[in-house]
Scaffold this active site. Structure first.
Site, PDB file in Angstrom:
ATOM      1  N   GLU A  90      -2.507   5.607  -1.982  1.00 65.43           N
ATOM      2  CA  GLU A  90      -1.590   5.750  -0.843  1.00 65.43           C
ATOM      3  C   GLU A  90      -1.515   4.489   0.008  1.00 65.43           C
ATOM      4  O   GLU A  90      -1.341   4.561   1.219  1.00 65.43           O
ATOM      5  CB  GLU A  90      -1.957   6.955   0.034  1.00 65.43           C
ATOM      6  CG  GLU A  90      -1.500   8.280  -0.498  1.00 65.43           C
ATOM      7  CD  GLU A  90      -0.046   8.323  -0.906  1.00 65.43           C
ATOM      8  OE1 GLU A  90       0.736   7.541  -0.349  1.00 65.43           O
ATOM      9  OE2 GLU A  90       0.297   9.114  -1.792  1.00 65.43           O
TER      10      GLU A  90
ATOM     11  N   GLY B 206     -34.370   8.232  -2.152  1.00 71.50           N
ATOM     12  CA  GLY B 206     -34.069   8.282  -3.590  1.00 71.50           C
ATOM     13  C   GLY B 206     -33.331   9.561  -3.982  1.00 71.50           C
ATOM     14  O   GLY B 206     -32.511   9.567  -4.909  1.00 71.50           O
TER      15      GLY B 206
ATOM     16  N   ARG C 217       4.739  -3.918  11.101  1.00 74.85           N
ATOM     17  CA  ARG C 217       5.728  -2.864  11.317  1.00 74.85           C
ATOM     18  C   ARG C 217       5.471  -2.095  12.612  1.00 74.85           C
ATOM     19  O   ARG C 217       6.382  -1.854  13.385  1.00 74.85           O
ATOM     20  CB  ARG C 217       5.648  -1.906  10.117  1.00 74.85           C
ATOM     21  CG  ARG C 217       6.906  -1.182   9.853  1.00 74.85           C
ATOM     22  CD  ARG C 217       6.818  -0.362   8.595  1.00 74.85           C
ATOM     23  NE  ARG C 217       7.979   0.485   8.584  1.00 74.85           N
ATOM     24  CZ  ARG C 217       9.147   0.114   8.073  1.00 74.85           C
ATOM     25  NH1 ARG C 217       9.280  -1.046   7.476  1.00 74.85           N
ATOM     26  NH2 ARG C 217      10.178   0.916   8.154  1.00 74.85           N
TER      27      ARG C 217
ATOM     28  N   THR D 138       4.122   4.358  -8.493  1.00 79.15           N
ATOM     29  CA  THR D 138       3.379   3.248  -9.077  1.00 79.15           C
ATOM     30  C   THR D 138       3.707   3.057 -10.552  1.00 79.15           C
ATOM     31  O   THR D 138       3.897   4.018 -11.294  1.00 79.15           O
ATOM     32  CB  THR D 138       1.870   3.518  -8.901  1.00 79.15           C
ATOM     33  OG1 THR D 138       1.645   3.745  -7.514  1.00 79.15           O
ATOM     34  CG2 THR D 138       1.024   2.360  -9.380  1.00 79.15           C
TER      35      THR D 138
HETATM   36  C1  ST9 Z   1      -0.453   7.370  -4.628  1.00 83.71           C
HETATM   37  C2  ST9 Z   1      -0.811   8.767  -4.926  1.00 83.71           C
HETATM   38  O1  ST9 Z   1      -1.246   6.526  -4.396  1.00 83.71           O
HETATM   39  C3  ST9 Z   1      -1.999   9.232  -4.145  1.00 83.71           C
HETATM   40  C4  ST9 Z   1      -2.164  10.659  -4.306  1.00 83.71           C
HETATM   41  C5  ST9 Z   1      -2.422  11.355  -3.067  1.00 83.71           C
HETATM   42  C6  ST9 Z   1      -2.263  12.764  -3.226  1.00 83.71           C
HETATM   43  C7  ST9 Z   1      -0.864  13.122  -3.126  1.00 83.71           C
HETATM   44  C8  ST9 Z   1      -0.680  14.560  -3.220  1.00 83.71           C
HETATM   45  C9  ST9 Z   1      -0.111  15.033  -4.509  1.00 83.71           C
HETATM   46  C10 ST9 Z   1       1.264  14.648  -4.728  1.00 83.71           C
HETATM   47  C11 ST9 Z   1       2.246  15.550  -4.087  1.00 83.71           C
HETATM   48  C12 ST9 Z   1       3.569  14.871  -4.018  1.00 83.71           C
HETATM   49  C13 ST9 Z   1       4.473  15.441  -3.161  1.00 83.71           C
HETATM   50  C14 ST9 Z   1       3.880  15.817  -1.933  1.00 83.71           C
HETATM   51  C15 ST9 Z   1       2.932  14.906  -1.276  1.00 83.71           C
HETATM   52  C16 ST9 Z   1       2.001  15.659  -0.463  1.00 83.71           C
HETATM   53  C17 ST9 Z   1       0.847  14.952   0.035  1.00 83.71           C
HETATM   54  C18 ST9 Z   1      -0.127  15.848   0.606  1.00 83.71           C
HETATM   55  N1  ST9 Z   1       6.638   4.029   7.264  1.00 83.71           N
HETATM   56  O2  ST9 Z   1       8.412  -3.379   4.759  1.00 83.71           O
HETATM   57  P1  ST9 Z   1       9.406  -3.229   3.660  1.00 83.71           P
HETATM   58  C19 ST9 Z   1      10.075   1.950   4.044  1.00 83.71           C
HETATM   59  S1  ST9 Z   1       1.198   7.088  -4.614  1.00 83.71           S
HETATM   60  C20 ST9 Z   1       7.876   4.452   6.940  1.00 83.71           C
HETATM   61  O3  ST9 Z   1      10.514  -4.216   3.533  1.00 83.71           O
HETATM   62  P2  ST9 Z   1       8.662  -3.842   0.953  1.00 83.71           P
HETATM   63  C21 ST9 Z   1      11.237   1.787   4.988  1.00 83.71           C
HETATM   64  O4  ST9 Z   1      12.283   2.601   4.554  1.00 83.71           O
HETATM   65  C22 ST9 Z   1       1.387   5.337  -4.431  1.00 83.71           C
HETATM   66  N2  ST9 Z   1       8.689   3.754   6.102  1.00 83.71           N
HETATM   67  O5  ST9 Z   1       8.583  -3.066   2.339  1.00 83.71           O
HETATM   68  C23 ST9 Z   1      11.552   0.313   4.811  1.00 83.71           C
HETATM   69  O6  ST9 Z   1      12.870  -0.015   5.180  1.00 83.71           O
HETATM   70  P3  ST9 Z   1      13.156  -0.508   6.673  1.00 83.71           P
HETATM   71  C24 ST9 Z   1       1.143   4.896  -3.106  1.00 83.71           C
HETATM   72  C25 ST9 Z   1       8.233   2.624   5.576  1.00 83.71           C
HETATM   73  O7  ST9 Z   1       8.145  -5.225   1.131  1.00 83.71           O
HETATM   74  C26 ST9 Z   1      11.332   0.121   3.339  1.00 83.71           C
HETATM   75  O8  ST9 Z   1      10.214   0.962   3.032  1.00 83.71           O
HETATM   76  N3  ST9 Z   1       1.749   3.598  -2.939  1.00 83.71           N
HETATM   77  C27 ST9 Z   1       6.968   2.131   5.877  1.00 83.71           C
HETATM   78  O9  ST9 Z   1       9.957  -3.642   0.322  1.00 83.71           O
HETATM   79  C28 ST9 Z   1      11.022  -1.300   2.959  1.00 83.71           C
HETATM   80  O10 ST9 Z   1      10.022  -1.762   3.788  1.00 83.71           O
HETATM   81  C29 ST9 Z   1       1.925   3.076  -1.751  1.00 83.71           C
HETATM   82  O11 ST9 Z   1       1.567   3.664  -0.747  1.00 83.71           O
HETATM   83  C30 ST9 Z   1       6.153   2.892   6.742  1.00 83.71           C
HETATM   84  N4  ST9 Z   1       4.908   2.548   7.052  1.00 83.71           N
HETATM   85  O12 ST9 Z   1       7.591  -2.971   0.145  1.00 83.71           O
HETATM   86  C31 ST9 Z   1       2.609   1.751  -1.714  1.00 83.71           C
HETATM   87  N5  ST9 Z   1       6.776   0.977   5.199  1.00 83.71           N
HETATM   88  O13 ST9 Z   1      12.307  -1.678   6.896  1.00 83.71           O
HETATM   89  C32 ST9 Z   1       1.861   0.763  -0.909  1.00 83.71           C
HETATM   90  C33 ST9 Z   1       7.895   0.754   4.495  1.00 83.71           C
HETATM   91  O14 ST9 Z   1      14.603  -0.783   6.693  1.00 83.71           O
HETATM   92  N6  ST9 Z   1       2.690  -0.381  -0.615  1.00 83.71           N
HETATM   93  N7  ST9 Z   1       8.783   1.750   4.710  1.00 83.71           N
HETATM   94  O15 ST9 Z   1      12.791   0.648   7.576  1.00 83.71           O
HETATM   95  C34 ST9 Z   1       3.406  -0.461   0.535  1.00 83.71           C
HETATM   96  O16 ST9 Z   1       3.362   0.429   1.377  1.00 83.71           O
HETATM   97  C35 ST9 Z   1       4.183  -1.741   0.720  1.00 83.71           C
HETATM   98  O17 ST9 Z   1       3.978  -2.185   2.020  1.00 83.71           O
HETATM   99  C36 ST9 Z   1       5.705  -1.548   0.501  1.00 83.71           C
HETATM  100  C37 ST9 Z   1       6.279  -2.960   0.539  1.00 83.71           C
HETATM  101  C38 ST9 Z   1       5.907  -0.930  -0.854  1.00 83.71           C
HETATM  102  C39 ST9 Z   1       6.323  -0.653   1.554  1.00 83.71           C
END
Ligand code: ST9
Length: 613
Positions: free
Chosen positions: A451, A428, A464, A165
């Site tokens: 997320e 309350g 999707r 982000t």
């Molecule tokens: C956040 C942090 O919010 C929250 C913290 C949580 C705690 C985390 C833990 C601590 C961090 C640890 C980090 C490391 C470990 C993590 C451990 C966790 C326990 N499925 O539809 P298109 C891909 S972070 C799979 O054209 P747009 C796919 O490659 C911020 N793939 O999208 C696709 O290509 P194709 C969170 C998917 O119009 C490509 O993307 N932010 C999926 O370009 C393009 O797809 C968000 O979550 C899927 N479901 O972009 C962003 N979807 O089609 C939210 C897409 O060829 N926004 N791909 O396969 C979105 O999800 C939007 O829809 C968008 C749109 C960005 C995907």
């Protein structure tokens, strides 16, 4: 007694009675984990969660991490640091680490059951223990060098983050402007500002490995517009020796330049991260391939599951706290004696509306737990089939279909019910800091936002996971639901009928949305109607899948009651039947109302002048 009330009996019911997980332990790809050990781990983590991990829940909320803008460092309150240390030293997190990196292969279903216990006790803890997921993704997509980095990070208990982000790129990740330029030694320099970065800076680990999406510049075939032009870079907080893993003491140029003040989840640092401002932020391109968004989605899928699991963990504890309070709180007379002013006062569990509320909470908490563990069971299926060299594509598709429901529907239902039902049960007192519910509500709200917001989950589900999948996974799941609905049942006949009707409602909603989607090819504005129905569809499908899982559970409970009517579990099983019956009768008719609303959707909302809002 701590705030956290777990429900280990129901977790075990889901794993071993509903989802038949006993059969997968001790077999490939989990040869080193037998059933007895798995049951021991569940009991042990349950105890640890209630008795130890829950301890700093309140203190960490009241004493958020302190950010020092001079040093750009963060100090986390000692009470929470002790909780973190307890969890890390318990080593159960290694069940999520790949065996190639020194972990023990364990079914997803077991791991998500454990995640509920940990997150229920201390919801922010998981956000600091990202390394198992990060290491798995790095190992899966990485070069030998990256695999080494993953190993070093696991061995040294580093923190991990995901940097997607930016101030002007939230849901629209593809609008990100962070840039990457290549160096001669194979590393990259990253420049940009990232926002809302969970666990971006803290003093709990010796180093933090940031997984950063950035757009390469001046590189042929990479760096174009949108998400597809993003690449994923591994950027450590401190530089380290790639051979020995030892920190060199040299600071890398990825700094927290602000830590947000928030409504809840106070102990989880939410940082603005500035990269490459005064000193270079150097990193490696993951896998030496420019495939950043797909690689990052490997992390995101895990994190979306995590959010759903956190939400339901909190709802379940919220319900059990409310139940305990309701059983003790004396207030008012029985409704049947309302005109008798001298009637004895009763505990509020005697009141119809409290019973409605408690059963609503119970049915959703237990139904959402089933939804998460059912989804995790499909993840087990992917692993089992892949290990056996068999086709795992259906299992993958069903898991993909369920993820936005787990995350989007799970978080919305949990947050709303915590506020409208769990807190409300306390009257309350629920608003007071004396009880944990107000913190539950504050901590849970973020689950509908980070997320990927609920709107993003709805679009993901329809465009999707349904359209692009050509309905394969949806038809598979609905086929199973219909099969149960079509079975005659002496005990749950009405509920089966309601389930059958609700599936037909879902099919009608999908038909309308698909027709609008197809019509949009000739008439672009018709796509708005899909957008207007998308969240409705997410919720309605969630309710149907949960009703189905609750009814399946009820049948298991009825069989158990039949074979041993007076076992120690008698009331547990009666509760399972009641939850299913209640949910089917109270919630499923609303799906029919949603169908009616969905079919009436046209574009009038979109045509309304902004001035009329
Ligand atoms: C956040 C942090 O919010 C929250 C913290 C949580 C705690 C985390 C833990 C601590 C961090 C640890 C980090 C490391 C470990 C993590 C451990 C966790 C326990 N499925 O539809 P298109 C891909 S972070 C799979 O054209 P747009 C796919 O490659 C911020 N793939 O999208 C696709 O290509 P194709 C969170 C998917 O119009 C490509 O993307 N932010 C999926 O370009 C393009 O797809 C968000 O979550 C899927 N479901 O972009 C962003 N979807 O089609 C939210 C897409 O060829 N926004 N791909 O396969 C979105 O999800 C939007 O829809 C968008 C749109 C960005 C995907």
């Amino acid at each position: 007694m701590g705030h956290y009330k777990s429900n280990l009996r129901d977790i075990e019911f889901n794993l071993f009675e509903l989802l038949d997980r006993a059969r997968i332990f001790g077999t490939q790809p989990y040869p080193d984990l037998d059933l007895d050990t798995a049951k021991f781990i569940l009991r042990e983590v349950d105890r640890l969660a209630r008795e130890d991990l829950a301890e700093s829940f309140e203190e960490a909320d009241r004493n958020p991490p302190v950010y020092d803008p001079q040093t750009r460092t963060v100090k986390v309150t000692p009470a929470f640091a002790a909780t973190y240390k307890t969890w890390m030293e318990a080593e159960w997190w290694r069940l999520r680490v790949l065996p190639e990196l020194g972990g023990t292969a364990a079914p997803s279903s077991l791991n998500w059951a454990l995640a509920e216990l940990v997150q229920g006790a201390n919801p922010a803890l998981w956000t600091y223990v990202g390394i198992p997921t990060a290491a798995r993704v790095i190992y899966r997509h990485g070069t030998e060098r990256d695999k080494r980095i993953a190993q070093i990070a696991v061995d040294n208990h580093w923190g991990a983050t995901m940097l997607l982000t930016e101030p002007d790129a939230g849901s629209d990740v593809g609008a990100g402007r962070t840039k990457a330029t290549p160096n001669d030694d194979g590393t990259w320099n990253i420049y940009g500002v990232k926002r809302f970065i969970t666990a971006g800076e803290h003093d709990l680990a010796d180093n933090i490995l940031h997984m950063v999406l950035a757009r390469p510049v001046g590189v042929e075939g990479a760096g174009g517009p949108g998400t597809k032009g993003l690449s994923l870079f591994l950027v450590p907080k401190y530089h380290f020796d790639l051979e020995t893993g030892e920190l060199t003491g040299e600071r890398n140029g990825a700094f927290a330049t602000n830590v947000e003040k928030k409504m809840g989840m106070n102990v989880s640092t939410t940082c603005e991260m500035t990269l490459g401002e005064d000193i270079p932020a150097r990193g490696w391109l993951l896998g030496e391939t420019h495939d950043g968004i797909a690689q990052m989605f490997d992390v995101i899928e895990d994190a979306r599951m995590m959010v759903g699991s956190k939400a339901i963990a909190t709802l379940s504890s919220g319900y059990l706290n409310a139940l305990e309070y309701a059983k003790q709180r004396v207030q008012g007379a029985d409704l049947a004696q309302m005109s008798d002013k001298a009637a004895p006062r009763v505990t509020i569990t005697h009141h119809p509306d409290i019973r409605r509320s408690l059963l609503t909470q119970k049915a959703y908490a237990e139904g959402l737990r089933s939804l998460i563990l059912y989804t995790a069971a499909w993840q087990d299926e992917v692993a089992i089939r892949t290990a056996a060299g068999e086709d795992a594509s259906l299992a993958e598709a069903v898991n993909d279909l369920l993820l936005p429901i787990v995350k989007g529907y799970g978080s919305e239902r949990s947050w709303v019910l915590l506020g409208t039902e769990s807190l409300q049960t306390f009257g309350g007192s629920g608003y007071l800091r004396e009880y944990p519910i107000e913190q539950y509500v504050r901590d849970a709200k973020i689950d509908t936002v980070y997320e990927g917001t609920t709107a993003i989950q709805s679009q993901d589900l329809f465009f999707r996971k349904v359209v692009r999948d050509r309905g394969r996974a949806l038809n598979h799941v609905l086929g199973e639901v219909k099969a149960l609905a079509g079975e005659p049942s002496a005990d749950l006949g009405v509920e089966h009928e309601l389930l059958g009707r609700a599936v037909a409602d879902i099919e009608a909603i999908v038909e309308k949305m698909t027709a609008d989607f197809a019509a949009a090819r000739d008439e672009a504005e018709r796509i708005y109607q899909v957008g207007l129905n998308a969240t409705r569809f997410l919720y309605a499908l969630g309710d149907v899948v949960v009703a189905w899982l609750l009814l399946r559970s009820a049948h298991i409970a009825l069989r158990a009651l039949e074979s041993d009517p007076h076992s120690a579990d008698e009331q547990f099983y009666r509760g399972k039947v009641a939850a299913a019956r209640f949910f089917a009768r109270e919630v499923l008719p609303a799906v029919t109302a949603q169908r009616e609303a969905a079919l009436r959707v046209d574009n009038f909302v979109m045509e309304l002048d902004e001035a009329a809002f």
